[in-house]
Design a protein around this motif. Sequence first.
Motif, PDB file in Angstrom:
ATOM      1  N   ARG A 165      17.424  -2.479 -11.152  1.00 50.85           N
ATOM      2  CA  ARG A 165      16.169  -2.880 -10.500  1.00 50.85           C
ATOM      3  C   ARG A 165      15.170  -1.730 -10.599  1.00 50.85           C
ATOM      4  NH1 ARG A 165      16.198  -4.936  -4.380  1.00 50.85           N
ATOM      5  NH2 ARG A 165      16.857  -6.810  -5.501  1.00 50.85           N
ATOM      6  N   PHE A 166      13.931  -2.091 -10.897  1.00 51.94           N
ATOM      7  CA  PHE A 166      12.838  -1.130 -10.933  1.00 51.94           C
ATOM      8  C   PHE A 166      11.726  -1.637 -10.022  1.00 51.94           C
ATOM      9  CE2 PHE A 166      15.053  -0.871 -14.975  1.00 51.94           C
ATOM     10  CZ  PHE A 166      15.315   0.485 -15.074  1.00 51.94           C
ATOM     11  N   GLU A 167      11.230  -0.755  -9.151  1.00 55.14           N
ATOM     12  CA  GLU A 167      10.192  -1.132  -8.194  1.00 55.14           C
ATOM     13  C   GLU A 167       9.063  -0.113  -8.224  1.00 55.14           C
ATOM     14  OE1 GLU A 167      11.995  -2.569  -4.235  1.00 55.14           O
ATOM     15  OE2 GLU A 167      13.583  -1.311  -5.102  1.00 55.14           O
ATOM     16  N   GLY A 168       7.866  -0.593  -7.954  1.00 51.24           N
ATOM     17  CA  GLY A 168       6.717   0.291  -7.867  1.00 51.24           C
ATOM     18  C   GLY A 168       5.644  -0.300  -6.971  1.00 51.24           C
ATOM     19  N   SER A 169       4.952   0.557  -6.236  1.00 53.20           N
ATOM     20  CA  SER A 169       3.850   0.106  -5.380  1.00 53.20           C
ATOM     21  C   SER A 169       2.877   1.252  -5.185  1.00 53.20           C
ATOM     22  CB  SER A 169       4.362  -0.394  -4.026  1.00 53.20           C
ATOM     23  OG  SER A 169       4.951   0.664  -3.281  1.00 53.20           O
ATOM     24  N   TYR A 170       1.679   0.900  -4.739  1.00 53.26           N
ATOM     25  CA  TYR A 170       0.648   1.910  -4.533  1.00 53.26           C
ATOM     26  C   TYR A 170      -0.287   1.440  -3.432  1.00 53.26           C
ATOM     27  CZ  TYR A 170      -3.106   5.239  -5.487  1.00 53.26           C
ATOM     28  OH  TYR A 170      -4.048   6.228  -5.375  1.00 53.26           O
ATOM     29  N   ASP A 171      -0.649   2.347  -2.529  1.00 54.69           N
ATOM     30  CA  ASP A 171      -1.605   2.052  -1.463  1.00 54.69           C
ATOM     31  C   ASP A 171      -2.978   2.593  -1.853  1.00 54.69           C
ATOM     32  OD1 ASP A 171       0.291   0.800   0.020  1.00 54.69           O
ATOM     33  OD2 ASP A 171       0.524   2.378   1.524  1.00 54.69           O
ATOM     34  N   THR A 175     -10.990   1.651   2.670  1.00 52.47           N
ATOM     35  CA  THR A 175     -11.546   2.401   3.793  1.00 52.47           C
ATOM     36  C   THR A 175     -10.366   3.049   4.498  1.00 52.47           C
ATOM     37  OG1 THR A 175     -11.385   0.648   5.481  1.00 52.47           O
ATOM     38  CG2 THR A 175     -13.339   0.607   4.044  1.00 52.47           C
ATOM     39  N   GLN A 176     -10.595   3.665   5.644  1.00 50.37           N
ATOM     40  CA  GLN A 176      -9.504   4.272   6.400  1.00 50.37           C
ATOM     41  C   GLN A 176      -8.575   3.224   7.006  1.00 50.37           C
ATOM     42  OE1 GLN A 176      -8.626   7.598   6.703  1.00 50.37           O
ATOM     43  NE2 GLN A 176     -10.122   7.795   5.059  1.00 50.37           N
ATOM     44  N   ARG A 177      -9.033   1.976   7.107  1.00 50.82           N
ATOM     45  CA  ARG A 177      -8.208   0.925   7.703  1.00 50.82           C
ATOM     46  C   ARG A 177      -7.885  -0.218   6.726  1.00 50.82           C
ATOM     47  NH1 ARG A 177      -7.738   1.073  13.318  1.00 50.82           N
ATOM     48  NH2 ARG A 177      -9.057   2.634  14.359  1.00 50.82           N
ATOM     49  N   LEU A 178      -8.716  -0.412   5.712  1.00 50.15           N
ATOM     50  CA  LEU A 178      -8.547  -1.510   4.769  1.00 50.15           C
ATOM     51  C   LEU A 178      -7.846  -0.990   3.516  1.00 50.15           C
ATOM     52  CD1 LEU A 178      -9.293  -4.537   4.649  1.00 50.15           C
ATOM     53  CD2 LEU A 178     -11.342  -3.863   3.377  1.00 50.15           C
ATOM     54  N   ILE A 179      -6.646  -1.516   3.243  1.00 51.23           N
ATOM     55  CA  ILE A 179      -5.792  -0.966   2.186  1.00 51.23           C
ATOM     56  C   ILE A 179      -5.315  -2.091   1.272  1.00 51.23           C
ATOM     57  CG2 ILE A 179      -3.654   0.297   1.703  1.00 51.23           C
ATOM     58  CD1 ILE A 179      -4.005   1.569   4.497  1.00 51.23           C
ATOM     59  N   LEU A 180      -5.469  -1.876  -0.018  1.00 47.87           N
ATOM     60  CA  LEU A 180      -5.021  -2.831  -1.034  1.00 47.87           C
ATOM     61  C   LEU A 180      -3.738  -2.298  -1.650  1.00 47.87           C
ATOM     62  CD1 LEU A 180      -5.778  -5.462  -2.575  1.00 47.87           C
ATOM     63  CD2 LEU A 180      -6.886  -3.975  -4.270  1.00 47.87           C
ATOM     64  N   GLN A 181      -2.690  -3.132  -1.642  1.00 46.90           N
ATOM     65  CA  GLN A 181      -1.383  -2.690  -2.153  1.00 46.90           C
ATOM     66  C   GLN A 181      -0.892  -3.596  -3.281  1.00 46.90           C
ATOM     67  OE1 GLN A 181       2.432  -3.644  -0.316  1.00 46.90           O
ATOM     68  NE2 GLN A 181       2.799  -1.446  -0.036  1.00 46.90           N
ATOM     69  N   LEU A 209      -0.083  -8.767  -4.611  1.00 44.98           N
ATOM     70  CA  LEU A 209      -1.288  -7.994  -4.313  1.00 44.98           C
ATOM     71  C   LEU A 209      -1.691  -8.354  -2.894  1.00 44.98           C
ATOM     72  CD1 LEU A 209      -3.389  -6.049  -5.568  1.00 44.98           C
ATOM     73  CD2 LEU A 209      -4.768  -8.063  -6.118  1.00 44.98           C
ATOM     74  N   ARG A 210      -1.596  -7.374  -1.982  1.00 48.35           N
ATOM     75  CA  ARG A 210      -1.811  -7.632  -0.560  1.00 48.35           C
ATOM     76  C   ARG A 210      -2.912  -6.726  -0.018  1.00 48.35           C
ATOM     77  NH1 ARG A 210       3.415  -8.147  -1.952  1.00 48.35           N
ATOM     78  NH2 ARG A 210       4.515 -10.043  -1.248  1.00 48.35           N
ATOM     79  N   LEU A 211      -3.774  -7.327   0.761  1.00 55.41           N
ATOM     80  CA  LEU A 211      -4.873  -6.597   1.397  1.00 55.41           C
ATOM     81  C   LEU A 211      -4.618  -6.588   2.895  1.00 55.41           C
ATOM     82  CD1 LEU A 211      -7.698  -5.235   1.079  1.00 55.41           C
ATOM     83  CD2 LEU A 211      -8.687  -7.513   1.494  1.00 55.41           C
ATOM     84  N   ARG A 212      -4.358  -5.399   3.444  1.00 58.54           N
ATOM     85  CA  ARG A 212      -4.039  -5.312   4.867  1.00 58.54           C
ATOM     86  C   ARG A 212      -5.110  -4.543   5.624  1.00 58.54           C
ATOM     87  NH1 ARG A 212      -0.222  -1.388   2.772  1.00 58.54           N
ATOM     88  NH2 ARG A 212      -0.488   0.678   3.727  1.00 58.54           N
ATOM     89  N   TYR A 213      -5.198  -4.864   6.902  1.00 56.91           N
ATOM     90  CA  TYR A 213      -6.128  -4.160   7.786  1.00 56.91           C
ATOM     91  C   TYR A 213      -5.309  -3.517   8.897  1.00 56.91           C
ATOM     92  CZ  TYR A 213      -9.989  -3.085  10.902  1.00 56.91           C
ATOM     93  OH  TYR A 213     -10.893  -2.418  11.688  1.00 56.91           O
ATOM     94  N   GLU A 214      -5.357  -2.197   8.970  1.00 58.10           N
ATOM     95  CA  GLU A 214      -4.556  -1.470   9.948  1.00 58.10           C
ATOM     96  C   GLU A 214      -5.297  -1.395  11.275  1.00 58.10           C
ATOM     97  OE1 GLU A 214      -3.457   2.256   8.164  1.00 58.10           O
ATOM     98  OE2 GLU A 214      -1.810   1.328   7.049  1.00 58.10           O
TER      99      GLU A 214
END
Length: 258
Positions: A165-171, A175-181, A209-214
């Motif tokens: 298995r090979f996995e990869g991700s990036y944050d 902005t300081q709260r809006l992050i695309l992963q 592809l996920r867009l989160r708001y912290e």
Amino acid sequence: MSIFARTMLLGVVLAGGIAVGAQAQMHMDPAQPPPGNAGAAAPFGAPVMDQHLFFHALLDELEGRFGSDQSFRWEGEAWAGTDENRIWLKSEGTLTNGLLEDSQQQVFFSRAVSTYFDAQIGARYDVDSRPGRGWAALGVEGLAPLFFHVAATGYVGGDGRLAARFEGSYDLLLTQRLILQPKVELNFYSQDDPARAIGAGLSDINAGLRLRYEITRKFAPYIGVSYDGKFGGTADFARAAGAPADEVRFVVGLRTWL
């Protein structure tokens, strides 16, 4: 000589000795520690213990997926240990139409082999609605240049089965709260496993592809899309069961940690 005179003379001698000692101390080479153990900790102070025990748990995916059908997906991990040695627990799975699919539970012992990477050894067990499989596991996980999170794991199962298995991700901080992963996972198997509907070679790709708001660092709802693609024999098994070989879904979920 009277007792008073003798006392005064003794006081003068003692005072002179103290003054000479203080003057010698002032001229002592600061690079040379004093005799004995008095300067053993110089110049940085007493040594400190840095082998504290820490704990961390992350629920990276807790989401509903919406496409040709609806499913619930989770993926998380927890570890406990020091900066060098840790015990990891990893869990993931999907619940679709009341059936548990792609459920994998893993346990690892990891040791830091560099500033950014850990070597891991442990075990994995696939337990869901299909027959279970056990695997021994060996891999590496950490941060590649530019802070890409990557992991590569090899597995050895019964009957000479091998997997990888090979996995990869990036944050990506918008902005300081809006992050695309962006995130991707590839699975490979050395031989067909009809009981688990798995074909040899590149079996599947799971990407998202996920867009989160912290709202806080520990509580972040997100929206996004996921892609599940099956290849080779795995795609043939899926079509034979009346399921699509690849599918794009809309996802809504929550990421949280402690």
